[in-house]
Enzyme design. Structure first.
Site, PDB file in Angstrom:
ATOM      1  N   SER A 249      12.345   8.495  -1.659  1.00 37.72           N
ATOM      2  CA  SER A 249      13.006   6.797  -1.412  1.00 37.72           C
ATOM      3  C   SER A 249      14.094   6.899  -1.836  1.00 37.72           C
ATOM      4  O   SER A 249      15.128   6.108  -1.206  1.00 37.72           O
ATOM      5  CB  SER A 249      12.023   5.831  -1.958  1.00 37.72           C
ATOM      6  OG  SER A 249      11.654   6.126  -3.361  1.00 37.72           O
TER       7      SER A 249
ATOM      8  N   HIS B  32       7.303   5.770   2.645  1.00 39.90           N
ATOM      9  CA  HIS B  32       8.234   5.231   3.395  1.00 39.90           C
ATOM     10  C   HIS B  32       8.458   5.845   4.736  1.00 39.90           C
ATOM     11  O   HIS B  32       9.169   5.798   5.462  1.00 39.90           O
ATOM     12  CB  HIS B  32       9.449   5.896   2.650  1.00 39.90           C
ATOM     13  CG  HIS B  32       9.685   5.070   1.336  1.00 39.90           C
ATOM     14  ND1 HIS B  32      10.300   3.588   1.431  1.00 39.90           N
ATOM     15  CD2 HIS B  32       9.431   5.190   0.334  1.00 39.90           C
ATOM     16  CE1 HIS B  32      10.571   3.013   0.250  1.00 39.90           C
ATOM     17  NE2 HIS B  32       9.851   3.837  -0.468  1.00 39.90           N
TER      18      HIS B  32
ATOM     19  N   LYS C 147       4.970  -1.630   2.975  1.00 38.61           N
ATOM     20  CA  LYS C 147       6.338  -1.255   3.319  1.00 38.61           C
ATOM     21  C   LYS C 147       6.203  -1.987   5.045  1.00 38.61           C
ATOM     22  O   LYS C 147       5.990  -2.892   5.327  1.00 38.61           O
ATOM     23  CB  LYS C 147       6.639  -0.457   2.958  1.00 38.61           C
ATOM     24  CG  LYS C 147       6.703   0.022   1.286  1.00 38.61           C
ATOM     25  CD  LYS C 147       7.164   1.293   0.776  1.00 38.61           C
ATOM     26  CE  LYS C 147       6.760   1.782  -0.553  1.00 38.61           C
ATOM     27  NZ  LYS C 147       7.579   0.699  -1.344  1.00 38.61           N
TER      28      LYS C 147
HETATM   29  C1  LIG Z   1       7.069   6.903  -2.310  1.00 38.85           C
HETATM   30  C2  LIG Z   1       6.231   5.584  -2.939  1.00 38.85           C
HETATM   31  N1  LIG Z   1       4.947   5.807  -3.099  1.00 38.85           N
HETATM   32  C3  LIG Z   1       4.305   4.715  -3.704  1.00 38.85           C
HETATM   33  C4  LIG Z   1       4.717   3.464  -3.832  1.00 38.85           C
HETATM   34  C5  LIG Z   1       3.859   2.273  -4.175  1.00 38.85           C
HETATM   35  O1  LIG Z   1       3.781   1.507  -3.245  1.00 38.85           O
HETATM   36  P1  LIG Z   1       2.657   0.330  -3.579  1.00 38.85           P
HETATM   37  O2  LIG Z   1       3.697  -0.947  -3.714  1.00 38.85           O
HETATM   38  O3  LIG Z   1       1.858   0.287  -2.447  1.00 38.85           O
HETATM   39  O4  LIG Z   1       1.966   0.475  -4.931  1.00 38.85           O
HETATM   40  C6  LIG Z   1       5.895   3.208  -3.476  1.00 38.85           C
HETATM   41  C7  LIG Z   1       6.761   2.166  -3.681  1.00 38.85           C
HETATM   42  O5  LIG Z   1       7.730   1.999  -4.107  1.00 38.85           O
HETATM   43  C8  LIG Z   1       6.771   4.299  -2.820  1.00 38.85           C
HETATM   44  O6  LIG Z   1       8.177   4.223  -2.569  1.00 38.85           O
END
Ligand SMILES: Cc1ncc(COP(=O)(O)O)c(C=O)c1O
Length: 399
Positions: free
Chosen positions: A187, A215, A246
């Site tokens: 990300s 993502h 997202k």
């Molecule tokens: C790669 C990744 N995994 C997991 C998450 C966590 O997602 P959630 O908001 O559903 O907890 C994020 C959120 O920023 C993320 O970018």
């Protein structure tokens, strides 16, 4: 006692402000979208949300949530295994599995929870988990938790370095289970995991591959099925975790897609499932509507790709040097943290919201502003944002 704690926290908070790393919350007073109403700022173009497909304000997605509120009420008032499992959870889990190409899936209240649940639940003392160096914080903390709870071994391989992974796997050949975890899309970089190579190495070492595609889901691949579709390996990844917060409507929630046995085992033993309420039915229903919308409208994914490459190319023409890539995450490296924060502040004064990230979120000297493009942005939105980039870039001597 409390006073001692509060005094220390206050001192640290003041230091955050002096260091320029204090995070001020921006209050929105409109739906998330390409343009929002930001308290004290008026209308602002958002280049920082994960609303990649613009589905958080899609009428079908909103209507599904409203209908679910009427049908199932506001919440579950129970964990899954007691009396918190609603029929809408089953429908959501079959939609998630269908989308990412796994035999089954299990929903969680966040992808964070899913990433926290999987290693700590599936591994034991005789096992090892091996993680990409740039994996998301939820994976890192999930592994820390797994180590503390199960005493499993842990290792980290250099970012996307298959030779390093291979040497870690060779060293771990006596372990009962070798679990390799990678982000699908990283990300902070916008880069894509080399899934075919990772799968090949994992198969050769009889390792299990887990991909966090938070993502990638809804973003990559011809029809938005994620990094696996982008790489031509749908159905091959052992475990896919992802978020519903997202591209898939942007509300909240996450899931783990895997074999029926893995999902059943997580249902039996994953502590975030056993001891925390289930995903609210409204969110589950909106997420199903998002998935159905995505399946019926693959052109939204194509449009997202076109918008992202338009923005990336115009940035290059202006003289910026965004990290190369194929995703709608477009980081512009600026060097030190204060430069990134200043750029972000100045862009906001021009009505464009782009977050600046510095150390320790990204490596020292690689502070950046990170643009995230949405299919909901119009060309007008993007052109206005680019004009602000040009103005501020010249003002700061960056271009
Ligand atoms: C790669 C990744 N995994 C997991 C998450 C966590 O997602 P959630 O908001 O559903 O907890 C994020 C959120 O920023 C993320 O970018």
């Amino acid at each position: 006692m409390t006073n001692t704690l509060e005094r220390r926290l206050e001192a640290e908070l003041e230091q955050f402000i002096r260091d320029g790393v204090y995070k001020r919350l921006n209050f929105l007073d409109s739906p998330q979208g390409p343009r929002v109403k930001m308290e004290g700022r008026g209308e602002v173009i958002i280049l920082s949300s994960n609303n990649y497909l613009g589905l958080s304000a899609q009428p079908e997605v909103i209507d599904a949530g409203k209908a679910a509120l009427d049908r199932w009420g506001a919440g579950t008032a129970s964990v899954r295994f007691i009396c918190g499992t609603f029929t809408v959870h089953r429908a959501l889990e079959s939609a998630c599995a269908r989308l990412v190409g796994t035999p089954a899936s299990l929903s969680f209240v966040s992808a964070w929870n899913a990433n926290e649940a999987v290693p700590a639940t599936l591994l034991g003392e005789d096992d090892i988990v091996i993680s990409d160096q740039l994996n998301h914080a939820s994976i890192i903390d999930g592994i820390r938790l797994a180590k503390a709870i199960t005493r499993c071994q842990t290792a980290v391989y250099r970012h996307s370095d298959l030779a390093d992974l291979e040497s870690k796997l060779t060293a771990a050949r006596d372990r009962r289970v070798r679990l390799v975890i990678t982000d699908g899309v990283f990300s902070m970089e916008g880069s894509i995991a080399r899934l075919p190579d990772l799968l090949e190495v994992c198969r050769r070492h009889h390792a299990v591959l887990m991909v966090d595609d938070s993502h990638g889901t809804g973003v990559l691949g011809a029809t938005g099925r994620g990094t696996a579709e982008h790489c031509g390996v749908v159905g091959d990844v052992d475990i896919i975790t992802s978020t519903l917060g997202k591209a898939l409507g942007g509300a909240a929630g996450g899931f783990a897609g895997a074999s029926a046995a893995v999902c059943d085992y997580l249902t039996q033993r994953a502590r975030p499932q056993l001891f925390s309420n289930a995903l609210p039915p409204t969110v589950a229903a909106s997420s199903i509507a998002s998935i159905e919308y995505l399946e019926a409208h693959p052109e939204r994914v194509t449009h997202l790709r076109e918008q992202a490459s338009y923005f990336r190319e115009r940035l290059l023409e202006l003289g910026f040097k965004p990290l190369p890539g194929e995703t709608p995450i477009i980081p512009v490296i600026l060097g030190d943290t204060s430069a990134a924060i200043r750029m972000s502040d100045l862009l906001l004064s021009e009505g464009v919201f782009v977050t600046g990230f510095g150390y320790p979120v990204v490596p020292q000297g690689q502070a950046r502003v990170r643009c995230q493009i949405s299919a909901a942005h119009t060309r007008d939105d993007l052109d206005q944002a680019l004009a602000a980039f040009a103005k501020i870039g010249r003002q700061l001597g960056l271009i």
